[in-house]
Design a protein around this motif. Structure first.
Motif, PDB file in Angstrom:
ATOM      1  N   ILE A  46       0.839  -1.196   0.000  1.00 55.47           N
ATOM      2  CA  ILE A  46       0.000   0.000   0.000  1.00 55.47           C
ATOM      3  C   ILE A  46       0.875   1.248   0.000  1.00 55.47           C
ATOM      4  CG2 ILE A  46      -1.718   1.310   1.293  1.00 55.47           C
ATOM      5  CD1 ILE A  46      -2.654  -1.382   2.466  1.00 55.47           C
ATOM      6  N   VAL A  47       1.886   1.246   0.863  1.00 53.44           N
ATOM      7  CA  VAL A  47       2.753   2.416   1.012  1.00 53.44           C
ATOM      8  C   VAL A  47       3.654   2.586  -0.202  1.00 53.44           C
ATOM      9  CG1 VAL A  47       4.577   3.444   2.403  1.00 53.44           C
ATOM     10  CG2 VAL A  47       2.700   2.211   3.517  1.00 53.44           C
ATOM     11  N   GLY A  48       4.269   1.470  -0.663  1.00 53.73           N
ATOM     12  CA  GLY A  48       5.260   1.554  -1.729  1.00 53.73           C
ATOM     13  C   GLY A  48       4.766   2.193  -3.008  1.00 53.73           C
ATOM     14  N   PRO A  49       3.655   1.702  -3.607  1.00 49.51           N
ATOM     15  CA  PRO A  49       3.182   2.306  -4.854  1.00 49.51           C
ATOM     16  C   PRO A  49       2.771   3.767  -4.710  1.00 49.51           C
ATOM     17  CG  PRO A  49       2.265   0.108  -4.598  1.00 49.51           C
ATOM     18  CD  PRO A  49       2.946   0.447  -3.304  1.00 49.51           C
ATOM     19  N   ALA A  50       2.080   4.099  -3.612  1.00 51.71           N
ATOM     20  CA  ALA A  50       1.685   5.495  -3.409  1.00 51.71           C
ATOM     21  C   ALA A  50       2.916   6.382  -3.288  1.00 51.71           C
ATOM     22  CB  ALA A  50       0.808   5.609  -2.161  1.00 51.71           C
TER      23      ALA A  50
END
Length: 427
Positions: free
Chosen positions: A161-165
């Motif tokens: 969730i954190v990585g792509p955003a």
């Protein structure tokens, strides 16, 4: 006091094992960087070429080594220390990400470089994935294995969730090369965690009595003769071929269906990650593998129907909601299948079984990526992904029809390990 509660809670019970805590902490950091690189790399390819076909070629190049070499990686993990194999592969992955970042930051990067470096990463993953899958079995007790697999998936998808955003924001402000550099640094977390582990020495063959080729044949015979393992792997192969490549075409949906950029792509990957996190947390609360067959069927059908629904959505927020469902179905399927395979496999065959697990999921995807990338340029990405979702749904229905036979074959295996009684339904 709060830490004690978290560790003793059923949801977090695997964290009472020190080695597993180290492993999952390193994974959380590293996978965040990995997802940043994947999003940035997809966007870089599409920005440089504007071709869905080339997206498919890059996906093929990075995944085909897993199909070709994954079984060899499983033999290596069965013969030698999977811990040492994991250390070596993580160091190699760090070097690959660092080289990719240098080429991109200096402006020298070309599609050919991306294809070659993707192939190199595929070779690394062919040995890394079975090693890390088998390593988890050494980090926890057998009673905590299902929770460990699901909890590991939960942490991975929290990073997803954190990585792509984060990747969308970094690409928009600093460019793709910075994402690749961050990923290179993030591998240090796993490498340090692996070196800090204290593992009991597992007996390995000092001088293997049979060749690697013979070991591969033995593994193939074992898998073909073990009905539940074989049928789960076949299901995963179909989904790896027809379902997983939808990720390759995500930049097309972001750019042309929703008229967005790198930030939109990051949100779409993040929505998949949110769904996957929800699915993994659902499985983490299960106490054993009883009923996993039904879970696999439901997850497969949910994933396939979710893909079809996603392709007809033209409102961005609705697409994000549907991607949450797609991610949830996919992760429940992966984690449930992973737990079932690790539990059913014999100790001396686990590396080879888990290498086939990786080959069916990731190794089949390059063929699907190549086919779907070309087809998307001919008939459009939405129709191609919808067809893939339909194949996945049909595969789920067929697997459901075979479930009674799979349960009957799994029951004596689980009874011999003391997991269920001989008369109890087990799968």
């Amino acid at each position: 006091m709060q830490l004690k509660f978290a560790v003793t809670s059923p949801l977090w019970r695997s964290l009472r094992h020190r080695n597993y805590r180290l492993y999952i902490t390193g994974q959380l950091v590293s996978v965040c960087g990995t997802w940043m690189q994947q999003v940035a790399l997809s966007w870089l390819v599409y920005r440089l070429t504007g071709s869905a076909t080339l997206l498919g070629i890059v996906g093929f190049a990075s995944q085909i080594p897993i199909f070709c070499l994954g079984a060899v990686g499983g033999v290596i993990s069965d013969r030698y220390s999977c811990h040492r194999v994991a250390v070596c592969t993580q160091c190699a992955a760090l070097a690959q990400a660092l080289f990719l970042s240098v080429l991109t930051l200096t402006g020298w990067i070309q599609p050919l470089h991306i294809i070659l470096l993707g192939t190199a990463m595929g070779v690394i993953y062919a040995f890394d994935m079975p090693a890390r899958q088998a390593l988890v079995h050494q980090l926890v007790d057998v009673d905590d294995l299902a929770n460990a697999v699901a909890l590991n998936s939960s942490m991975i998808n929290a990073a997803r969730i954190v990585g792509p955003a984060l990747a969308g924001a970094v690409v928009a402000k600093f460019g793709e090369g910075v994402c690749f550099l961050i990923n290179a640094v993030s591998y240090l977390a796993v490498i340090v965690a692996l070196f800090m582990m204290k593992l009991s020495q597992q007996p390995r063959e000092a001088a293997p009595s049979v060749s690697i080729g013979r070991s591969l044949i033995q593994g193939a015979h074992y898998i073909l003769a073990t009905t539940p393992i074989r049928d789960i792997l076949i299901l995963l192969g179909v989904l790896g071929l027809m379902g997983m490549p939808y990720m390759t075409l995500m930049p097309v949906f972001a750019a042309h269906v929703h008229n967005g950029g790198a930030n939109a792509l990051g949100l779409m990957f993040g929505a998949v990650g949110l769904g996957a996190l929800i699915g993994a947390l659902f499985l983490a609360q299960r106490k054993n593998i009883i009923g996993l067959g039904r879970v696999i069927v439901a997850a497969t059908l949910g994933f396939g129907i979710g893909l079809i629904s996603f392709t007809v959505a033209r409102v961005f927020w609705l697409s994000l909601v549907l991607l949450v469902g797609v991610g949830c179905g996919w992760m429940v399927l992966i984690a449930a299948s992973n737990t079932a395979l690790q539990t059913l496999a014999d100790n001396d065959m686990r590396g080879r079984v888990m290498s086939l697990f990786s080959m069916m999921l990731v190794g089949m995807a390059p063929f699907g990526s190549l086919l779907m990338g070309w087809a998307a340029d001919q008939i459009g990405a939405p129709l191609v992904v919808a067809i893939g979702g339909a194949f996945c749904s049909v595969a789920g229905i067929i697997f459901a029809q075979q479930l009674p036979r799979i349960r009957a074959a799994a029951r004596p295996i689980l009874a011999a390990r003391g997991i269920v009684l001989e008369t109890k339904v087990s799968e």
